[in-house]
Design a protein around this motif. Structure first.
Motif, mmCIF file in Angstrom:
data_model
loop_
_atom_site.group_PDB
_atom_site.id
_atom_site.type_symbol
_atom_site.label_atom_id
_atom_site.label_comp_id
_atom_site.label_asym_id
_atom_site.label_seq_id
_atom_site.Cartn_x
_atom_site.Cartn_y
_atom_site.Cartn_z
ATOM 1 N N GLY A 19 0.873 -1.142 -0.177
ATOM 2 C CA GLY A 19 0.012 0.077 -0.036
ATOM 3 C C GLY A 19 0.925 1.173 0.195
ATOM 4 O O GLY A 19 1.857 1.265 0.640
ATOM 5 N N LEU A 20 0.303 2.091 -0.864
ATOM 6 C CA LEU A 20 1.348 3.614 -0.938
ATOM 7 C C LEU A 20 0.191 4.546 -0.617
ATOM 8 O O LEU A 20 -0.712 4.647 -1.355
ATOM 9 N N ASP A 73 1.205 -6.364 2.454
ATOM 10 C CA ASP A 73 2.406 -6.709 3.241
ATOM 11 C C ASP A 73 3.235 -5.874 3.803
ATOM 12 O O ASP A 73 3.919 -6.041 4.705
ATOM 13 N N ALA A 74 3.038 -4.615 3.120
ATOM 14 C CA ALA A 74 3.623 -3.371 3.876
ATOM 15 C C ALA A 74 3.105 -2.126 3.393
ATOM 16 O O ALA A 74 2.159 -2.213 2.469
ATOM 17 N N VAL A 75 3.105 -1.090 4.189
ATOM 18 C CA VAL A 75 2.458 0.303 3.788
ATOM 19 C C VAL A 75 3.687 1.260 3.447
ATOM 20 O O VAL A 75 4.607 1.053 4.520
ATOM 21 N N VAL A 76 3.527 2.023 2.564
ATOM 22 C CA VAL A 76 4.570 3.226 2.449
ATOM 23 C C VAL A 76 3.789 4.541 2.705
ATOM 24 O O VAL A 76 2.764 4.680 1.921
ATOM 25 N N ALA A 77 4.055 5.250 3.643
ATOM 26 C CA ALA A 77 3.335 6.590 4.052
ATOM 27 C C ALA A 77 4.240 7.736 3.463
ATOM 28 O O ALA A 77 5.435 7.904 4.287
ATOM 29 N N PHE A 113 8.363 4.876 6.646
ATOM 30 C CA PHE A 113 7.923 6.331 7.134
ATOM 31 C C PHE A 113 8.634 7.364 6.225
ATOM 32 O O PHE A 113 9.996 7.460 6.363
ATOM 33 N N GLY A 114 7.907 7.864 5.456
ATOM 34 C CA GLY A 114 8.562 8.899 4.322
ATOM 35 C C GLY A 114 7.696 10.202 4.845
ATOM 36 O O GLY A 114 7.439 10.914 3.639
ATOM 37 N N ALA A 141 11.911 5.253 1.769
ATOM 38 C CA ALA A 141 10.552 4.646 2.589
ATOM 39 C C ALA A 141 10.015 3.410 2.013
ATOM 40 O O ALA A 141 9.727 2.531 2.711
ATOM 41 N N ALA A 142 10.159 3.527 0.485
ATOM 42 C CA ALA A 142 9.657 2.086 -0.047
ATOM 43 C C ALA A 142 10.491 1.090 -0.124
ATOM 44 O O ALA A 142 10.066 0.007 0.204
#
Length: 161
Positions: A19-20, A73-77, A113-114, A141-142
């Motif tokens: 997720g982005l 599986d992961a999130v980039v914020a 954490f971006g 972050a990604a």
């Protein structure tokens, strides 16, 4: 420079769903962060990306929580907060940091954490991965989120609290 000493991370994210989520404030900075994150995901082989745009950095945690609950599986914020003349900066930065940390710890889904927390727009532009920028925090972050997801993929999923 804050990017000094950063590791080189190479990971195969081809089996991951990521997720982005990104904020809408400061279009030029956010454009660089989002482009960097997309590039980082592509370099890691991630093809399954769910992308959301929220109004601002304050809304990142709730969107990250929904994404985590959806089975990514992961999130980039990604977001940016530039200091102004009121304490608003402190409240938004603290809420975003604590909220995103809570999502990650509570769900077991890594959150990259971006979120840039800068004193000036020039500092933000220098970290946004744009032409002439010294850093590419969206890409970082990604890459970190995908690497963390890959490391955790062999461990059992946590039981929701």
């Amino acid at each position: 420079m804050s990017g000094e000493g950063s590791p080189t991370i190479t990971v195969d994210g081809s089996r991951l769903r990521v997720g982005l989520v990104h904020a809408g404030w400061h279009e030029q900075v956010m454009g660089g962060l989002v482009d960097g994150a997309r590039r980082g995901l592509a370099e890691a082989g991630v093809q399954n990306v769910v992308e959301l745009k929220v109004p601002g950095t304050f809304e990142l945690p709730v969107a990250a929580a929904r994404l985590a609950a959806s089975g990514v599986d992961a999130v980039v914020a990604l977001g940016v907060v530039v200091r102004g003349g009121t304490p608003h900066f402190d409240y938004v930065c603290l809420a975003a940091t604590n909220g995103l940390t809570d999502v990650s710890v509570r769900t077991g889904v890594p959150v990259g954490f971006g979120v840039l927390t800068c004193d000036t727009i020039e500092q933000a532009l220098d970290r946004a991965g744009l032409e002439g920028s010294h850093e590419d925090k969206g890409h970082e972050a990604a890459t970190a989120a995908v690497a963390a997801a890959a490391v955790l993929s062999d461990l059992p999923s946590p039981v929701p609290a």
